[in-house]
Design a protein around this motif. Structure first.
Motif, mmCIF file in Angstrom:
data_model
loop_
_atom_site.group_PDB
_atom_site.id
_atom_site.type_symbol
_atom_site.label_atom_id
_atom_site.label_comp_id
_atom_site.label_asym_id
_atom_site.label_seq_id
_atom_site.Cartn_x
_atom_site.Cartn_y
_atom_site.Cartn_z
ATOM 1 N N GLU A 1 -33.460 -26.879 79.185
ATOM 2 C CA GLU A 1 -34.645 -27.153 78.379
ATOM 3 C C GLU A 1 -35.549 -28.143 79.106
ATOM 4 O O GLU A 1 -35.126 -29.168 79.614
ATOM 5 N N THR A 2 -36.848 -27.865 79.172
ATOM 6 C CA THR A 2 -37.820 -28.737 79.810
ATOM 7 C C THR A 2 -39.004 -28.890 78.888
ATOM 8 O O THR A 2 -39.580 -27.899 78.449
ATOM 9 N N VAL A 3 -39.386 -30.133 78.580
ATOM 10 C CA VAL A 3 -40.520 -30.403 77.715
ATOM 11 C C VAL A 3 -41.359 -31.498 78.342
ATOM 12 O O VAL A 3 -40.836 -32.533 78.747
ATOM 13 N N ALA A 4 -42.656 -31.267 78.453
ATOM 14 C CA ALA A 4 -43.560 -32.289 78.970
ATOM 15 C C ALA A 4 -44.089 -33.116 77.822
ATOM 16 O O ALA A 4 -44.580 -32.578 76.843
ATOM 17 N N SER A 5 -43.980 -34.449 77.916
ATOM 18 C CA SER A 5 -44.439 -35.346 76.873
ATOM 19 C C SER A 5 -45.176 -36.500 77.532
ATOM 20 O O SER A 5 -44.606 -37.210 78.354
ATOM 21 N N ASN A 6 -46.470 -36.682 77.196
ATOM 22 C CA ASN A 6 -47.262 -37.714 77.841
ATOM 23 C C ASN A 6 -47.211 -37.562 79.363
ATOM 24 O O ASN A 6 -47.078 -38.534 80.091
ATOM 25 N N ASP A 7 -47.264 -36.330 79.826
ATOM 26 C CA ASP A 7 -47.252 -36.015 81.259
ATOM 27 C C ASP A 7 -45.930 -36.346 81.945
ATOM 28 O O ASP A 7 -45.861 -36.346 83.171
ATOM 29 N N ILE A 8 -44.901 -36.635 81.190
ATOM 30 C CA ILE A 8 -43.569 -36.861 81.763
ATOM 31 C C ILE A 8 -42.694 -35.682 81.376
ATOM 32 O O ILE A 8 -42.556 -35.359 80.197
ATOM 33 N N VAL A 9 -42.122 -35.030 82.347
ATOM 34 C CA VAL A 9 -41.217 -33.922 82.084
ATOM 35 C C VAL A 9 -39.837 -34.482 81.773
ATOM 36 O O VAL A 9 -39.226 -35.160 82.606
ATOM 37 N N ILE A 10 -39.370 -34.208 80.565
ATOM 38 C CA ILE A 10 -38.040 -34.651 80.152
ATOM 39 C C ILE A 10 -37.115 -33.442 80.247
ATOM 40 O O ILE A 10 -37.260 -32.479 79.490
ATOM 41 N N ASP A 11 -36.196 -33.478 81.188
ATOM 42 C CA ASP A 11 -35.278 -32.368 81.378
ATOM 43 C C ASP A 11 -33.906 -32.920 81.729
ATOM 44 O O ASP A 11 -33.690 -34.139 81.770
ATOM 45 N N GLU A 12 -32.973 -32.039 81.961
ATOM 46 C CA GLU A 12 -31.611 -32.464 82.254
ATOM 47 C C GLU A 12 -31.556 -33.353 83.485
ATOM 48 O O GLU A 12 -30.812 -34.353 83.512
ATOM 49 N N ALA A 13 -32.345 -33.021 84.507
ATOM 50 C CA ALA A 13 -32.325 -33.813 85.735
ATOM 51 C C ALA A 13 -32.760 -35.254 85.460
ATOM 52 O O ALA A 13 -32.152 -36.205 85.970
ATOM 53 N N LEU A 14 -33.805 -35.423 84.661
ATOM 54 C CA LEU A 14 -34.267 -36.766 84.344
ATOM 55 C C LEU A 14 -33.200 -37.544 83.574
ATOM 56 O O LEU A 14 -32.867 -38.684 83.924
ATOM 57 N N VAL A 15 -32.660 -36.937 82.532
ATOM 58 C CA VAL A 15 -31.689 -37.648 81.701
ATOM 59 C C VAL A 15 -30.468 -38.031 82.522
ATOM 60 O O VAL A 15 -29.950 -39.151 82.425
ATOM 61 N N ARG A 16 -30.006 -37.132 83.374
ATOM 62 C CA ARG A 16 -28.826 -37.460 84.189
ATOM 63 C C ARG A 16 -29.154 -38.548 85.210
ATOM 64 O O ARG A 16 -28.334 -39.433 85.476
ATOM 65 N N ASP A 17 -30.364 -38.522 85.774
ATOM 66 C CA ASP A 17 -30.767 -39.583 86.697
ATOM 67 C C ASP A 17 -30.780 -40.946 86.001
ATOM 68 O O ASP A 17 -30.367 -41.961 86.578
ATOM 69 N N LEU A 18 -31.280 -40.976 84.755
ATOM 70 C CA LEU A 18 -31.304 -42.233 84.014
ATOM 71 C C LEU A 18 -29.890 -42.757 83.784
ATOM 72 O O LEU A 18 -29.623 -43.958 83.925
ATOM 73 N N LEU A 19 -28.989 -41.872 83.431
ATOM 74 C CA LEU A 19 -27.605 -42.279 83.227
ATOM 75 C C LEU A 19 -26.978 -42.783 84.527
ATOM 76 O O LEU A 19 -26.288 -43.810 84.539
ATOM 77 N N ARG A 20 -27.197 -42.081 85.619
ATOM 78 C CA ARG A 20 -26.604 -42.499 86.893
ATOM 79 C C ARG A 20 -27.094 -43.879 87.304
ATOM 80 O O ARG A 20 -26.338 -44.688 87.845
ATOM 81 N N ALA A 21 -28.366 -44.163 87.036
ATOM 82 C CA ALA A 21 -28.937 -45.437 87.458
ATOM 83 C C ALA A 21 -28.469 -46.604 86.596
ATOM 84 O O ALA A 21 -28.270 -47.719 87.110
ATOM 85 N N GLN A 22 -28.297 -46.365 85.287
ATOM 86 C CA GLN A 22 -28.031 -47.495 84.383
ATOM 87 C C GLN A 22 -26.656 -47.457 83.719
ATOM 88 O O GLN A 22 -26.133 -48.504 83.345
ATOM 89 N N HIS A 23 -26.077 -46.271 83.556
ATOM 90 C CA HIS A 23 -24.763 -46.150 82.925
ATOM 91 C C HIS A 23 -23.950 -45.102 83.681
ATOM 92 O O HIS A 23 -23.639 -44.038 83.147
ATOM 93 N N PRO A 24 -23.598 -45.400 84.934
ATOM 94 C CA PRO A 24 -22.974 -44.387 85.794
ATOM 95 C C PRO A 24 -21.643 -43.865 85.272
ATOM 96 O O PRO A 24 -21.254 -42.741 85.602
ATOM 97 N N ASP A 25 -20.940 -44.649 84.447
ATOM 98 C CA ASP A 25 -19.668 -44.171 83.924
ATOM 99 C C ASP A 25 -19.834 -43.020 82.946
ATOM 100 O O ASP A 25 -18.873 -42.304 82.641
ATOM 101 N N LEU A 26 -21.063 -42.810 82.444
ATOM 102 C CA LEU A 26 -21.335 -41.709 81.523
ATOM 103 C C LEU A 26 -22.027 -40.525 82.204
ATOM 104 O O LEU A 26 -22.189 -39.464 81.596
ATOM 105 N N ALA A 27 -22.426 -40.698 83.441
ATOM 106 C CA ALA A 27 -23.367 -39.761 84.056
ATOM 107 C C ALA A 27 -22.795 -38.379 84.315
ATOM 108 O O ALA A 27 -23.551 -37.415 84.432
ATOM 109 N N GLU A 28 -21.485 -38.243 84.412
ATOM 110 C CA GLU A 28 -20.918 -36.936 84.735
ATOM 111 C C GLU A 28 -20.376 -36.210 83.512
ATOM 112 O O GLU A 28 -19.779 -35.129 83.647
ATOM 113 N N LEU A 29 -20.572 -36.749 82.321
ATOM 114 C CA LEU A 29 -20.189 -36.025 81.111
ATOM 115 C C LEU A 29 -21.086 -34.807 80.920
ATOM 116 O O LEU A 29 -22.218 -34.758 81.421
ATOM 117 N N ALA A 30 -20.599 -33.823 80.210
ATOM 118 C CA ALA A 30 -21.412 -32.646 79.908
ATOM 119 C C ALA A 30 -22.688 -33.073 79.194
ATOM 120 O O ALA A 30 -22.678 -33.969 78.342
#
Length: 310
Positions: free
Chosen positions: A9-38
């Motif tokens: 799923e990909t949705v553009a909001s305020n010119d920011i594309v929120i998709d799986e890649a973005l969410v996983r990148d955020l997790l890897r950067a700030q909460h890496p212990d959660l980043a590899e969960l489904a």
């Protein structure tokens, strides 16, 4: 919440594309212990995208800059409120801070399983009056602290709201609703004595899309972004917005804190919320942005229940 199993799923909001890649990148950067969960997209609401994270967690990502105060509101107050509430609610587990990758705060919360009540209404005889009464009784039981937030359109006297009752009745009549009865109910709510007690904690947004249902029973309350303090009548409109016909009276018995004036004001709030659901449903029927077809039937049923009460 809707679990559609869609990981792309990909949705553009305020010119920011929120998709799986973005969410996983955020997790890897700030909460890496959660980043590899489904991780998969579950829902897109007014203010947030919701992404399931493993079996028990959710990532709530705000779609707009204007959604940030609601994010901070939940992050600040839900950890204090959740332990005293006798029903499942999302509990913040991790805080995501703004970064170069995504400029808004975001949250990892617990998942509250079920379907939203605009898609799966609460069934009669499932104990919902007692459950909802206990929930709101616990939320409203103690005065809110002085630093509890306020909301201009929530928890305030009905007379302070910018309501054009003539236009509201015209719109409802065009939608086939009973405008004369609505006006009489509204006038009675305005005439009710105002709340004179201390401000109480309010969810302030208890409409069908913000509660979840399992097997016909009320199973949880979600979306606390508008939590604030004020007149509890704002929340008590849920007696008609959420519960089946005939279950408002047992709800008030279970709640145990509402006098006649508070119930009259709550019916006024119910009219406003039901009219809003009907308008958003009609927009959805016409395919307009922001419209939600499932909200129309929920709003019409709520309006009829509020008019029939008493």
């Amino acid at each position: 919440m809707i679990d559609d199993g869609n990981t792309t799923e990909t949705v553009a909001s305020n010119d920011i594309v929120i998709d799986e890649a973005l969410v996983r990148d955020l997790l890897r950067a700030q909460h890496p212990d959660l980043a590899e969960l489904a991780l998969w997209h579950a829902a897109t609401g007014w203010d947030h995208q919701v992404w399931r994270l493993g079996e028990e967690l959710v990532v709530r990502v705000p779609c707009f800059d204007a959604s940030v105060p609601a994010v901070r509101n939940e992050q600040r107050w839900l950890p204090e409120l959740a332990p005293r509430l006798p029903m499942p609610v999302p509990r913040p587990r991790r805080i995501g801070e703004p970064s170069a990758r995504f400029p808004r705060p975001w949250t990892v919360t617990t998942w509250v399983p079920g379907e939203p009540a605009d898609r799966e209404p609460i069934a009669p005889g499932t104990g919902a009056p007692k459950a909802l009464g206990a929930f709101l009784g616990a939320l409203h039981a103690a005065p809110a602290p002085e630093d509890a937030p306020t909301r201009p359109g929530r928890g305030v006297p009905l007379a302070a709201l910018p309501v054009d009752i003539d236009q509201l009745c015209t719109d409802l009549e065009a939608a086939g609703e009973r405008a004369t009865a609505v006006r009489a109910l509204w006038d009675d709510a305005l005439a009710a004595p105002a709340w004179e007690g201390e401000r109480r904690w309010l969810h302030s947004d208890l409409h069908p899309a913000n509660v979840v249902v399992r097997d016909g029973a009320l199973a949880g309350i979600i979306d606390f972004g508008d939590v604030c303090a004020g007149d509890p009548a704002t929340d008590l409109c849920a007696a008609w917005l959420l519960l089946p016909e005939g279950e408002a009276a047992p709800f008030f018995d279970a709640y145990g804190l509402a006098d006649d004036a508070t119930i009259r004001r709550a019916r006024g709030w119910a009219v406003l919320r039901a009219a809003g659901l009907i308008a958003i449903g009609r927009a959805g029927d016409r395919g307009l942005p922001g419209g939600k077809p499932t909200w129309g039937p929920a709003g019409r049923a709520a309006l009829e229940r509020a008019l029939a009460f008493g």
